[in-house]
Scaffold this motif. Structure first.
Motif, mmCIF file in Angstrom:
data_model
loop_
_atom_site.group_PDB
_atom_site.id
_atom_site.type_symbol
_atom_site.label_atom_id
_atom_site.label_comp_id
_atom_site.label_asym_id
_atom_site.label_seq_id
_atom_site.Cartn_x
_atom_site.Cartn_y
_atom_site.Cartn_z
ATOM 1 N N GLN A 265 -6.058 -54.798 -46.035
ATOM 2 C CA GLN A 265 -7.318 -55.120 -45.370
ATOM 3 C C GLN A 265 -7.485 -54.349 -44.066
ATOM 4 O OE1 GLN A 265 -9.740 -56.946 -46.877
ATOM 5 N NE2 GLN A 265 -10.964 -56.085 -45.204
ATOM 6 N N TYR A 266 -6.383 -54.069 -43.394
ATOM 7 C CA TYR A 266 -6.473 -53.306 -42.142
ATOM 8 C C TYR A 266 -7.172 -51.971 -42.393
ATOM 9 C CZ TYR A 266 -5.216 -50.440 -38.160
ATOM 10 O OH TYR A 266 -5.287 -49.595 -37.076
ATOM 11 N N TYR A 267 -6.747 -51.265 -43.419
ATOM 12 C CA TYR A 267 -7.302 -49.941 -43.708
ATOM 13 C C TYR A 267 -8.729 -50.044 -44.245
ATOM 14 C CZ TYR A 267 -2.689 -48.203 -42.712
ATOM 15 O OH TYR A 267 -1.517 -47.901 -42.061
ATOM 16 N N LYS A 268 -9.036 -51.149 -44.936
ATOM 17 C CA LYS A 268 -10.393 -51.340 -45.447
ATOM 18 C C LYS A 268 -11.385 -51.664 -44.338
ATOM 19 C CE LYS A 268 -8.884 -52.552 -50.089
ATOM 20 N NZ LYS A 268 -8.741 -53.577 -51.147
ATOM 21 N N ASN A 269 -10.850 -51.980 -43.157
ATOM 22 C CA ASN A 269 -11.705 -52.236 -41.998
ATOM 23 C C ASN A 269 -11.990 -50.960 -41.194
ATOM 24 O OD1 ASN A 269 -11.987 -54.981 -42.469
ATOM 25 N ND2 ASN A 269 -10.174 -55.517 -41.255
ATOM 26 N N LEU A 270 -11.426 -49.828 -41.606
ATOM 27 C CA LEU A 270 -11.653 -48.563 -40.918
ATOM 28 C C LEU A 270 -12.698 -47.750 -41.687
ATOM 29 C CD1 LEU A 270 -7.958 -47.652 -40.033
ATOM 30 C CD2 LEU A 270 -9.785 -48.062 -38.366
ATOM 31 N N GLN A 271 -13.761 -47.352 -41.003
ATOM 32 C CA GLN A 271 -14.861 -46.662 -41.690
ATOM 33 C C GLN A 271 -14.437 -45.338 -42.318
ATOM 34 O OE1 GLN A 271 -17.999 -44.725 -39.434
ATOM 35 N NE2 GLN A 271 -16.962 -45.164 -37.478
ATOM 36 N N ALA A 272 -13.478 -44.658 -41.706
ATOM 37 C CA ALA A 272 -13.066 -43.363 -42.236
ATOM 38 C C ALA A 272 -12.495 -43.501 -43.644
ATOM 39 C CB ALA A 272 -12.036 -42.710 -41.311
#
Length: 349
Positions: A265-272
């Motif tokens: 989820q951490y990475y899914k919260n980054l727009q890039a």
């Protein structure tokens, strides 16, 4: 091919003189007929390979053979490396071996091992061989001190023209990168993750001072946040920055994937990551800096940030063009094979 300036009167005088000043400010007497050379310490052999001939090497460090070609194109360019005598262990923390150097009998020893002049003097006294200190400078990327080192190698080995060609190639390439990107109305905001620093690290490993972003006039979100140096950034801070584009160093990609598996989820919260604007650059730090890989990475970063301005650049071909100029080999395929397949978009899901 970069045009080489005609040899100046200063160069002619330099060849006739026997005293040079090295990068530690030491005066070193150079034999007029010096023809064999040894390179000790992180990066010394690489700088030598950019300028001089492998046939003139009296020896190489053990690590240059034992580490294979992983991440170091200059060793790929040494076709006879297994036949070259060993002059000491090499590697982090291992001092030069005076006895083995003495046995190899080079006319000159180039060293990047120590920045302490007294230690270099001690090696020279133990071996009875002139020792010339080189340096990559403070930034280790396209520093003027690196250029001085290359020119000094050229003068000592009789490859003055080649050394000037190498320095000109760096300078001309950096000028070209700047010219392609200087007048853009909207500069890309970008984050570097997974930066190598004495080993591999995850997404939080970054720096505010990243010459490759500066080379293409990109906005480093870490510098924008007031951080100038290398840092292991708090991962929540990256979420706050939420950079539109992320460049990942390939040496850290496995750790990023491992972290994603633990916390997707951490990475899914980054727009890039959501917008598929995460890209993989090749690692350029291994026993100090592969300057040719760093330069190729700068072109790659330019091509993904500003595709219109770099539409004529094929990053893999550019990598080989640069590698061929500096080392006489096409090394992209091998480097890409070592690092996840080379330049690419990174998709975690």
């Amino acid at each position: 091919q970069v045009e080489t300036p005609a040899e100046s009167a200063d160069d002619q005088v330099m060849r006739e003189e026997t005293i040079i000043t090295d990068l530690l400010g030491r005066e070193v007497e150079i034999p007029s007929e010096a023809s064999t050379f040894a390179c000790v310490g992180p990066g010394a052999l690489r700088l030598y390979c950019y300028v001089a001939d492998q046939e003139s090497l009296a020896g190489v460090e053990t690590v240059e053979k034992e580490w294979g070609n992983q991440g170091r194109p200059y060793t790929m360019s040494l076709s006879n490396i297994e036949e070259i005598p060993v002059i000491g262990p090499g590697g982090p923390g291992n001092p030069p071996d005076a006895e083995m150097l003495f046995s190899a009998k080079p006319d000159i020893i180039f060293t990047c091992y120590n920045t302490d002049a007294s230690s270099v003097d001690e090696l020279q006294n133990k071996t009875g061989i002139p020792v010339v200190a080189l340096s990559y400078g403070k930034s280790r990327l396209f520093d003027s001190v690196v250029y001085e080192s290359l020119l000094l190698i050229g003068k000592i080995t009789g490859n003055e023209d080649r050394a000037r060609e190498v320095v000109s190639y760096f300078e001309d390439s950096l000028t070209e990168l700047h010219e392609r990107t200087k007048n853009l109305h909207e500069k890309s905001r970008v984050y570097l993750g997974g930066q190598s620093s004495r080993g591999a690290h995850g997404i939080e490993s970054t720096t505010g001072d990243y010459p490759l972003f500066d080379a293409v006039n990109a906005i480093n979100v870490v510098k924008e946040a007031g951080i100038e140096e290398y840092v292991m950034l708090d991962k929540e801070k990256i979420l706050e920055m939420d950079p539109p584009v992320i460049i990942l160093d390939a040496a850290g990609l496995a750790l990023v994937k491992e972290d994603y598996d633990a916390n997707p989820q951490y990475y899914k919260n980054l727009q890039a990551f959501n917008n598929e604007r995460v890209y993989l650059q090749m690692p350029y730090n291994y026993y100090t800096t592969n300057l040719e890989i760093a330069l190729a990475d700068a072109y790659y970063i330019g091509s993904v940030l500003y595709p219109d301005e770099f539409e004529d650049i094929d990053p893999a071909k550019k990598f080989d063009e640069i590698s061929n100029f500096f080392l006489g080999i096409s090394s992209y395929e091998e480097i890409a094979g070592q690092y996840h397949g080379g330049y690419q978009k990174v998709k975690l899901w």
